[in-house]
Design a protein around this motif. Structure first.
Motif, mmCIF file in Angstrom:
data_model
loop_
_atom_site.group_PDB
_atom_site.id
_atom_site.type_symbol
_atom_site.label_atom_id
_atom_site.label_comp_id
_atom_site.label_asym_id
_atom_site.label_seq_id
_atom_site.Cartn_x
_atom_site.Cartn_y
_atom_site.Cartn_z
ATOM 1 N N GLY A 23 49.921 9.328 -15.851
ATOM 2 C CA GLY A 23 49.178 10.180 -14.937
ATOM 3 C C GLY A 23 49.643 9.992 -13.513
ATOM 4 N N ALA A 24 49.282 10.932 -12.672
ATOM 5 C CA ALA A 24 49.634 10.868 -11.253
ATOM 6 C C ALA A 24 48.432 11.314 -10.427
ATOM 7 C CB ALA A 24 50.832 11.764 -10.960
ATOM 8 N N SER A 25 48.278 10.648 -9.293
ATOM 9 C CA SER A 25 47.212 11.004 -8.361
ATOM 10 C C SER A 25 47.608 10.534 -6.972
ATOM 11 C CB SER A 25 45.882 10.360 -8.771
ATOM 12 O OG SER A 25 45.919 8.972 -8.519
ATOM 13 N N SER A 26 46.834 10.913 -6.006
ATOM 14 C CA SER A 26 47.037 10.387 -4.652
ATOM 15 C C SER A 26 46.659 8.908 -4.666
ATOM 16 C CB SER A 26 46.176 11.162 -3.660
ATOM 17 O OG SER A 26 44.816 11.044 -4.028
ATOM 18 N N PRO A 27 47.179 8.125 -3.733
ATOM 19 C CA PRO A 27 46.894 6.681 -3.717
ATOM 20 C C PRO A 27 45.407 6.339 -3.736
ATOM 21 C CG PRO A 27 48.649 7.173 -2.181
ATOM 22 C CD PRO A 27 48.123 8.492 -2.658
ATOM 23 N N GLU A 28 44.598 7.099 -3.005
ATOM 24 C CA GLU A 28 43.170 6.761 -2.962
ATOM 25 C C GLU A 28 42.458 6.990 -4.292
ATOM 26 O OE1 GLU A 28 43.599 10.935 -1.224
ATOM 27 O OE2 GLU A 28 44.591 9.015 -0.914
ATOM 28 N N ASN A 29 43.075 7.740 -5.213
ATOM 29 C CA ASN A 29 42.475 8.003 -6.517
ATOM 30 C C ASN A 29 43.158 7.272 -7.663
ATOM 31 O OD1 ASN A 29 40.358 9.847 -5.780
ATOM 32 N ND2 ASN A 29 41.962 11.315 -5.293
ATOM 33 N N ALA A 30 44.149 6.447 -7.358
ATOM 34 C CA ALA A 30 44.914 5.767 -8.413
ATOM 35 C C ALA A 30 44.036 4.862 -9.274
ATOM 36 C CB ALA A 30 46.070 4.976 -7.806
ATOM 37 N N GLY A 31 43.142 4.121 -8.666
ATOM 38 C CA GLY A 31 42.238 3.258 -9.431
ATOM 39 C C GLY A 31 41.314 4.060 -10.328
ATOM 40 N N ASP A 126 53.765 4.008 -2.782
ATOM 41 C CA ASP A 126 53.756 3.259 -1.524
ATOM 42 C C ASP A 126 52.469 2.450 -1.345
ATOM 43 O OD1 ASP A 126 56.232 4.294 -0.860
ATOM 44 O OD2 ASP A 126 55.374 5.999 0.214
ATOM 45 N N ASP A 127 51.354 2.954 -1.899
ATOM 46 C CA ASP A 127 50.066 2.286 -1.726
ATOM 47 C C ASP A 127 49.377 2.177 -3.084
ATOM 48 O OD1 ASP A 127 47.572 1.340 -1.068
ATOM 49 O OD2 ASP A 127 46.972 3.119 0.070
ATOM 50 N N THR A 128 49.403 0.991 -3.666
ATOM 51 C CA THR A 128 48.744 0.758 -4.959
ATOM 52 C C THR A 128 47.512 -0.119 -4.790
ATOM 53 O OG1 THR A 128 50.176 -1.132 -5.415
ATOM 54 C CG2 THR A 128 50.909 1.027 -6.235
ATOM 55 N N SER A 129 46.984 -0.172 -3.604
ATOM 56 C CA SER A 129 45.867 -1.065 -3.297
ATOM 57 C C SER A 129 44.579 -0.710 -4.045
ATOM 58 C CB SER A 129 45.598 -1.083 -1.792
ATOM 59 O OG SER A 129 45.206 0.209 -1.341
ATOM 60 N N GLN A 130 44.442 0.524 -4.497
ATOM 61 C CA GLN A 130 43.230 0.936 -5.201
ATOM 62 C C GLN A 130 43.270 0.619 -6.696
ATOM 63 O OE1 GLN A 130 40.483 2.107 -3.506
ATOM 64 N NE2 GLN A 130 41.802 1.492 -1.807
ATOM 65 N N VAL A 131 44.396 0.113 -7.173
ATOM 66 C CA VAL A 131 44.561 -0.218 -8.588
ATOM 67 C C VAL A 131 44.196 -1.680 -8.793
ATOM 68 C CG1 VAL A 131 46.198 -0.375 -10.498
ATOM 69 C CG2 VAL A 131 46.364 1.505 -8.855
ATOM 70 N N SER A 132 43.365 -1.949 -9.783
ATOM 71 C CA SER A 132 42.960 -3.328 -10.082
ATOM 72 C C SER A 132 44.164 -4.164 -10.491
ATOM 73 C CB SER A 132 41.941 -3.333 -11.225
ATOM 74 O OG SER A 132 40.789 -2.615 -10.864
#
Length: 141
Positions: A23-31, A126-132
């Motif tokens: 799947g793909a999403s914007s960084p803020e929705n990755a988690g 670039d931003d995976t901060s929302q992923v556990s």
């Protein structure tokens, strides 16, 4: 919509295989996306696929298989993959018959078996901060 794409995939070999959802999403929705994907796997292990959904998926898969085989390049690749993996080639009719024989319980058992081992997970961006973190994700299963 917050999810840009989500697609199930398989890679089948003689004695092993891979099944998953990408799947793909914007960084803020990755988690959120990862959570939804994990939830779907868990649901497949607990609740059989509804018959109407299974029928729709079978028809779509048969359509995709037959459409892809119209290309000579894909046809030759398919022949080679089947011969290398199984030692023989199934005709398109045989493939469609095998698809038709798949039951909701077959899918449920496949997912249960796949979930006996920890999942393989990749997150790119670039931003995976929302992923556990991986350890937390493994505990979901």
């Amino acid at each position: 919509y917050w999810a840009e794409s989500a697609e199930a995939f398989t890679s089948v070999h003689l004695e092993s295989g891979l099944i998953g959802i990408s799947g793909a999403s914007s960084p803020e929705n990755a988690g959120k996306l990862l959570n939804v994907i994990a939830s779907h796997f868990a649901k497949l292990a607990q609740v059989p696929v509804e018959e109407v959904e299974l029928s729709r998926a079978k028809n779509m898969l048969k359509c995709n298989v037959l459409t892809q085989l119209e290309s000579r390049i894909v046809l030759f690749e398919d022949i080679g993959r089947q011969v290398l993996s199984y030692g023989f080639r199934e005709t398109p009719e045989e493939v469609c018959q095998r698809i038709d024989r798949v039951s909701a319980s077959d899918i449920q058992e496949l997912i249960k078996t796949a979930m006996l081992k920890p999942p393989s997970i990749a997150c790119i961006g670039d931003d995976t901060s929302q992923v556990s973190d991986y350890e937390s994700i493994v505990r979901w299963f």
